[in-house]
Write a protein that holds these residues in place. Structure first.
Motif, mmCIF file in Angstrom:
data_model
loop_
_atom_site.group_PDB
_atom_site.id
_atom_site.type_symbol
_atom_site.label_atom_id
_atom_site.label_comp_id
_atom_site.label_asym_id
_atom_site.label_seq_id
_atom_site.Cartn_x
_atom_site.Cartn_y
_atom_site.Cartn_z
ATOM 1 N N SER A 105 6.277 10.836 -12.972
ATOM 2 C CA SER A 105 7.475 11.065 -12.158
ATOM 3 C C SER A 105 8.542 10.012 -12.410
ATOM 4 C CB SER A 105 7.104 11.083 -10.672
ATOM 5 O OG SER A 105 6.238 12.155 -10.390
ATOM 6 N N GLN A 106 8.339 9.189 -13.412
ATOM 7 C CA GLN A 106 9.323 8.244 -13.930
ATOM 8 C C GLN A 106 9.505 6.988 -13.093
ATOM 9 O OE1 GLN A 106 12.892 10.490 -14.630
ATOM 10 N NE2 GLN A 106 11.863 11.918 -15.978
ATOM 11 N N CYS A 107 8.393 6.406 -12.641
ATOM 12 C CA CYS A 107 8.504 5.073 -12.043
ATOM 13 C C CYS A 107 8.544 4.060 -13.182
ATOM 14 C CB CYS A 107 7.351 4.783 -11.078
ATOM 15 S SG CYS A 107 5.782 4.354 -11.868
ATOM 16 N N GLU A 108 9.057 2.875 -12.894
ATOM 17 C CA GLU A 108 9.113 1.824 -13.912
ATOM 18 C C GLU A 108 7.980 0.820 -13.792
ATOM 19 O OE1 GLU A 108 12.727 3.873 -14.306
ATOM 20 O OE2 GLU A 108 11.937 3.032 -12.465
ATOM 21 N N GLY A 109 7.281 0.848 -12.667
ATOM 22 C CA GLY A 109 6.204 -0.101 -12.477
ATOM 23 C C GLY A 109 5.251 0.345 -11.391
ATOM 24 N N TYR A 110 4.057 -0.227 -11.402
ATOM 25 C CA TYR A 110 3.015 0.153 -10.446
ATOM 26 C C TYR A 110 2.240 -1.106 -10.082
ATOM 27 C CZ TYR A 110 -0.474 3.310 -8.367
ATOM 28 O OH TYR A 110 -1.305 3.994 -7.507
ATOM 29 N N LEU A 111 2.413 -1.583 -8.852
ATOM 30 C CA LEU A 111 1.747 -2.793 -8.396
ATOM 31 C C LEU A 111 0.676 -2.449 -7.372
ATOM 32 C CD1 LEU A 111 4.804 -5.174 -7.846
ATOM 33 C CD2 LEU A 111 3.407 -4.857 -9.898
ATOM 34 N N VAL A 112 -0.521 -2.956 -7.598
ATOM 35 C CA VAL A 112 -1.618 -2.736 -6.658
ATOM 36 C C VAL A 112 -1.666 -3.927 -5.695
ATOM 37 C CG1 VAL A 112 -4.112 -2.418 -6.433
ATOM 38 C CG2 VAL A 112 -2.887 -1.381 -8.361
ATOM 39 N N LYS A 113 -1.737 -3.604 -4.403
ATOM 40 C CA LYS A 113 -1.812 -4.645 -3.376
ATOM 41 C C LYS A 113 -3.132 -5.384 -3.481
ATOM 42 C CE LYS A 113 1.167 -2.069 -0.251
ATOM 43 N NZ LYS A 113 1.267 -1.332 1.001
ATOM 44 N N PRO A 114 -3.125 -6.665 -3.165
ATOM 45 C CA PRO A 114 -2.059 -7.426 -2.515
ATOM 46 C C PRO A 114 -0.936 -7.793 -3.494
ATOM 47 C CG PRO A 114 -3.932 -8.858 -2.922
ATOM 48 C CD PRO A 114 -4.341 -7.478 -3.345
ATOM 49 N N ILE A 115 0.279 -7.733 -2.985
ATOM 50 C CA ILE A 115 1.465 -8.038 -3.776
ATOM 51 C C ILE A 115 1.687 -9.550 -3.748
ATOM 52 C CG2 ILE A 115 3.948 -7.662 -4.020
ATOM 53 C CD1 ILE A 115 2.213 -5.135 -4.464
#
Length: 129
Positions: A105-115
């Protein structure tokens, strides 16, 4: 830089604001619907967001659907390429279905918590911000 944090959990929202404050103005939305309203207001005021940190698990409308709607609205407005907002997903979900769905869906990044501050710095750099 103008940033929108979309997060329903108060503690997570406060942490994100604190970590992102050094990078610029930081607005918040507590659910997907509010995020889309904020995006529309920013576009109408010609003061678009540069980055959106978007949780996936949200009330009313999940982050995956919000991302798709952002891209649809950008397309309708003729916003493409480098002009498009950089969307970085922030979530506890680290399964391949959610990760691949977000990038499709065209996100630029994916961060898994904890941030952490380091994760944010890296994501912004990788997104070209």
């Amino acid at each position: 830089m103008k940033i929108l944090v979309v997060e329903d959990d108060f503690a997570s929202r406060k942490l994100m604001q604190k970590l992102l404050a050094q990078y610029g103005e930081c607005d918040v939305a507590v659910d997907g619907r509010e995020a889309l309203r904020a995006m529309k207001i920013a576009w109408n005021e010609r003061n678009a967001y540069d980055a959106v940190f978007l949780d996936i698990m949200l009330p009313h409308m999940d982050g995956q659907d919000v991302l798709k709607e952002i891209r649809k609205l950008e397309e309708e407005r003729g916003i493409m390429g480098l002009e498009a907002v950089k969307v970085i997903m922030t979530t506890a979900l680290d399964d391949s279905k959610n990760i691949m769905g977000a990038f499709r869906s065209q996100c630029e990044g994916y961060l898994v918590k904890p941030i952490t501050g380091e994760k944010i710095k890296r994501a912004l750099s990788e997104a070209g911000l």
